[in-house]
Design a protein around this motif. Structure first.
Motif, mmCIF file in Angstrom:
data_model
loop_
_atom_site.group_PDB
_atom_site.id
_atom_site.type_symbol
_atom_site.label_atom_id
_atom_site.label_comp_id
_atom_site.label_asym_id
_atom_site.label_seq_id
_atom_site.Cartn_x
_atom_site.Cartn_y
_atom_site.Cartn_z
ATOM 1 N N GLY A 187 35.392 44.389 32.598
ATOM 2 C CA GLY A 187 34.786 43.149 32.140
ATOM 3 C C GLY A 187 34.519 43.179 30.646
ATOM 4 N N TYR A 188 34.074 42.044 30.126
ATOM 5 C CA TYR A 188 33.846 41.959 28.681
ATOM 6 C C TYR A 188 32.778 42.941 28.228
ATOM 7 C CZ TYR A 188 32.862 40.058 24.069
ATOM 8 O OH TYR A 188 32.671 39.931 22.716
ATOM 9 N N TRP A 214 39.294 42.112 29.971
ATOM 10 C CA TRP A 214 40.635 42.463 30.430
ATOM 11 C C TRP A 214 41.018 41.724 31.708
ATOM 12 C CZ3 TRP A 214 43.179 45.458 26.980
ATOM 13 C CH2 TRP A 214 42.399 46.155 26.049
ATOM 14 N N ILE A 215 40.068 41.563 32.604
ATOM 15 C CA ILE A 215 40.393 40.933 33.884
ATOM 16 C C ILE A 215 40.445 39.416 33.787
ATOM 17 C CG2 ILE A 215 39.447 42.817 35.254
ATOM 18 C CD1 ILE A 215 36.933 41.147 35.619
ATOM 19 N N SER A 216 39.928 38.838 32.699
ATOM 20 C CA SER A 216 39.930 37.384 32.532
ATOM 21 C C SER A 216 41.022 36.911 31.591
ATOM 22 C CB SER A 216 38.565 36.903 32.009
ATOM 23 O OG SER A 216 37.537 37.261 32.902
ATOM 24 N N VAL A 276 36.654 47.869 48.922
ATOM 25 C CA VAL A 276 36.078 46.739 48.197
ATOM 26 C C VAL A 276 35.147 47.232 47.096
ATOM 27 C CG1 VAL A 276 34.584 44.721 48.421
ATOM 28 C CG2 VAL A 276 36.282 45.211 50.191
ATOM 29 N N ALA A 277 34.401 48.314 47.369
ATOM 30 C CA ALA A 277 33.452 48.829 46.380
ATOM 31 C C ALA A 277 34.156 49.252 45.095
ATOM 32 C CB ALA A 277 32.676 50.003 46.977
ATOM 33 N N ILE A 278 35.304 49.916 45.216
ATOM 34 C CA ILE A 278 36.037 50.351 44.029
ATOM 35 C C ILE A 278 36.588 49.148 43.274
ATOM 36 C CG2 ILE A 278 38.056 51.614 43.232
ATOM 37 C CD1 ILE A 278 35.715 53.383 43.990
ATOM 38 N N ALA A 279 37.040 48.131 44.000
ATOM 39 C CA ALA A 279 37.538 46.921 43.337
ATOM 40 C C ALA A 279 36.416 46.242 42.546
ATOM 41 C CB ALA A 279 38.126 45.964 44.370
ATOM 42 N N VAL A 280 35.219 46.205 43.125
ATOM 43 C CA VAL A 280 34.071 45.627 42.415
ATOM 44 C C VAL A 280 33.740 46.463 41.184
ATOM 45 C CG1 VAL A 280 31.613 45.094 42.582
ATOM 46 C CG2 VAL A 280 33.136 44.549 44.482
ATOM 47 N N LEU A 281 33.762 47.795 41.349
ATOM 48 C CA LEU A 281 33.508 48.689 40.210
ATOM 49 C C LEU A 281 34.555 48.491 39.124
ATOM 50 C CD1 LEU A 281 31.950 51.069 38.959
ATOM 51 C CD2 LEU A 281 33.464 52.612 40.227
ATOM 52 N N TRP A 282 35.806 48.329 39.501
ATOM 53 C CA TRP A 282 36.882 48.118 38.531
ATOM 54 C C TRP A 282 36.672 46.815 37.770
ATOM 55 C CZ3 TRP A 282 39.402 52.489 38.311
ATOM 56 C CH2 TRP A 282 40.553 52.586 37.532
ATOM 57 N N LYS A 283 36.196 45.820 38.483
ATOM 58 C CA LYS A 283 35.908 44.537 37.843
ATOM 59 C C LYS A 283 34.832 44.685 36.784
ATOM 60 C CE LYS A 283 34.847 39.731 39.063
ATOM 61 N NZ LYS A 283 34.561 38.786 40.179
ATOM 62 N N GLN A 284 33.835 45.519 37.059
ATOM 63 C CA GLN A 284 32.778 45.752 36.085
ATOM 64 C C GLN A 284 33.271 46.589 34.907
ATOM 65 O OE1 GLN A 284 29.788 44.320 36.260
ATOM 66 N NE2 GLN A 284 30.440 43.311 38.146
ATOM 67 N N ILE A 285 34.097 47.582 35.178
ATOM 68 C CA ILE A 285 34.578 48.463 34.115
ATOM 69 C C ILE A 285 35.423 47.690 33.104
ATOM 70 C CG2 ILE A 285 36.147 50.391 33.642
ATOM 71 C CD1 ILE A 285 35.176 51.697 36.210
ATOM 72 N N LEU A 301 46.941 41.682 35.073
ATOM 73 C CA LEU A 301 47.788 42.416 36.012
ATOM 74 C C LEU A 301 47.822 43.901 35.675
ATOM 75 C CD1 LEU A 301 49.742 42.283 38.413
ATOM 76 C CD2 LEU A 301 51.596 41.933 36.770
ATOM 77 N N GLU A 302 47.801 44.228 34.391
ATOM 78 C CA GLU A 302 47.858 45.631 33.993
ATOM 79 C C GLU A 302 46.612 46.395 34.444
ATOM 80 O OE1 GLU A 302 48.997 43.169 32.264
ATOM 81 O OE2 GLU A 302 51.099 43.783 32.129
ATOM 82 N N THR A 303 45.465 45.722 34.503
ATOM 83 C CA THR A 303 44.273 46.404 34.994
ATOM 84 C C THR A 303 44.441 46.793 36.461
ATOM 85 O OG1 THR A 303 43.186 44.326 35.619
ATOM 86 C CG2 THR A 303 42.816 45.136 33.388
ATOM 87 N N LEU A 304 45.127 45.955 37.242
ATOM 88 C CA LEU A 304 45.390 46.298 38.639
ATOM 89 C C LEU A 304 46.430 47.402 38.747
ATOM 90 C CD1 LEU A 304 45.429 42.745 40.282
ATOM 91 C CD2 LEU A 304 43.529 44.346 40.043
ATOM 92 N N VAL A 305 47.365 47.438 37.803
ATOM 93 C CA VAL A 305 48.345 48.524 37.778
ATOM 94 C C VAL A 305 47.637 49.859 37.518
ATOM 95 C CG1 VAL A 305 50.300 49.492 36.501
ATOM 96 C CG2 VAL A 305 50.271 47.060 37.097
ATOM 97 N N VAL A 306 46.693 49.854 36.591
ATOM 98 C CA VAL A 306 45.936 51.079 36.305
ATOM 99 C C VAL A 306 45.168 51.530 37.545
ATOM 100 C CG1 VAL A 306 44.072 52.067 34.912
ATOM 101 C CG2 VAL A 306 45.763 50.563 33.848
ATOM 102 N N LEU A 307 44.574 50.584 38.253
ATOM 103 C CA LEU A 307 43.870 50.925 39.488
ATOM 104 C C LEU A 307 44.828 51.526 40.504
ATOM 105 C CD1 LEU A 307 41.456 50.921 41.401
ATOM 106 C CD2 LEU A 307 41.922 48.512 41.893
#
Length: 309
Positions: free
Chosen positions: A141-142, A161-163, A130-139, A169-175
């Motif tokens: 973000g706008y 990118w996430i909004s 979950v921590a990495i997913a939260v970090l990815w959301k911040q990275i 979807l591509e941001t999740l692919v990168v993750l």
């Protein structure tokens, strides 16, 4: 084995039965776990898929109603399936290609190989958290790291990118690709099994690095590629945490990250339609089984083993 088996003494029969008994004793923990934690819940889920069940009242038999609704009157089901298939098709090949490239780099005899191998394996250990997913959301973000770097280096004002449904979807692919450690280690083990004499012979025949890769590395590494392909495909179909955390559990924006497992979770634990969620789960089992069977059927054309003639 019966006592009156011709040519076998009663003593031998008793010894063999004792050996069988000891074997079942050692297997007992696995058998109990399988029937209590796997087979039993699977059977219950299959039954519930033909019922209407909301966790508060007893299941009510509805037959094929859940499946009829799923395939005939549920556009979100088809959207979740399409999003998941896109995710699998994009992420699995990219992840395997990236993992193979790094494995070939590490196979060149670098100093401190164990250190680099451990460091590069870390994303696989941390990526599903979950921590990495939260970090990815911040990275992404706008005001995140990606847009800051784009603006500072190139003067580009990037989107959130996430909004943005065009990029979410591509941001999740990168993750997913970033979690390359597990297939990389398996590829590295496979590369270590290829005899160096084959590369030397190919070099003498005038084969360059690209020809050696196509004619030597890929054919001999095909079983390992096939193994990684099966594992990563199944794992990608089951992806849940990144989409749940990054989208806030909604699958947004505009259901662009509504993974199949996330939709199943919403139906079962968001709307308490456990019968429908069970039907979704069994359809997912069939889909994964179909993809796996197709991979095994087509493997005869490109996967070659040393013991086959």
């Amino acid at each position: 084995m019966p006592r009156d088996t011709p040519g076998v003494s009663p003593v031998a029969v008793r010894r063999r039965r004792k050996a069988w008994g000891a074997g079942y004793v050692f297997l007992a923990p696995w058998l109990i776990g399988f029937f209590a934690l796997t087979a039993g819940p699977m059977a219950a889920s299959l039954y519930l898929s033909f019922t209407s069940f909301d966790l508060l009242q007893a299941p009510r038999w509805v037959g094929l109603a859940n499946y009829q609704r799923m395939f005939g009157d549920d556009p979100r089901f088809w959207n979740a399936l399409w999003v998941t298939i896109r995710y699998v098709v994009l992420s699995v090949p990219l992840k395997l290609a990236f993992a193979l490239a790094l494995a070939m780099l590490l196979d060149k005899g670098l100093r401190g190989l164990s250190f680099y191998r451990s460091v590069l394996y870390l994303p696989s250990l941390l990526g599903g958290s979950v921590a990495i997913a939260v970090l990815w959301k911040q990275i992404f973000g706008y005001d995140g790291l990606i847009n800051t770097a784009l603006y500072d280096l190139f003067g580009i004002d990037g989107p959130s990118w996430i909004s943005n449904p065009s990029y979410a979807l591509e941001t999740l692919v990168v993750l997913r690709v970033w979690q390359f450690g597990s297939p990389m280690v398996i590829f590295l083990a496979g590369l270590r099994q290829i005899p160096t004499e084959l590369y030397e012979a190919a070099s003498i025949d005038g084969a360059g690095p690209w020809t050696q890769f196509r004619r030597v590395t890929l054919p001999l590494l095909a079983p390992v590629i096939f193994f990684n392909l099966i594992l990563q495909t199944i794992d990608a179909f089951k992806a849940f945490t990144p989409a749940f955390i990054i989208s806030g559990g909604t699958g947004g924006p505009v259901d662009s990250t509504l993974f199949y497992t996330l939709y199943l979770y919403q139906e079962g634990f968001g709307y308490f339609r456990m019968g429908y969620a069970s039907a979704l789960a069994w359809v997912l089992v069939v889909i994964i089984g179909t993809f796996t069977a197709a991979a095994f059927l087509t493997s005869r054309y490109w996967v070659h083993y040393e013991d086959k003639r």
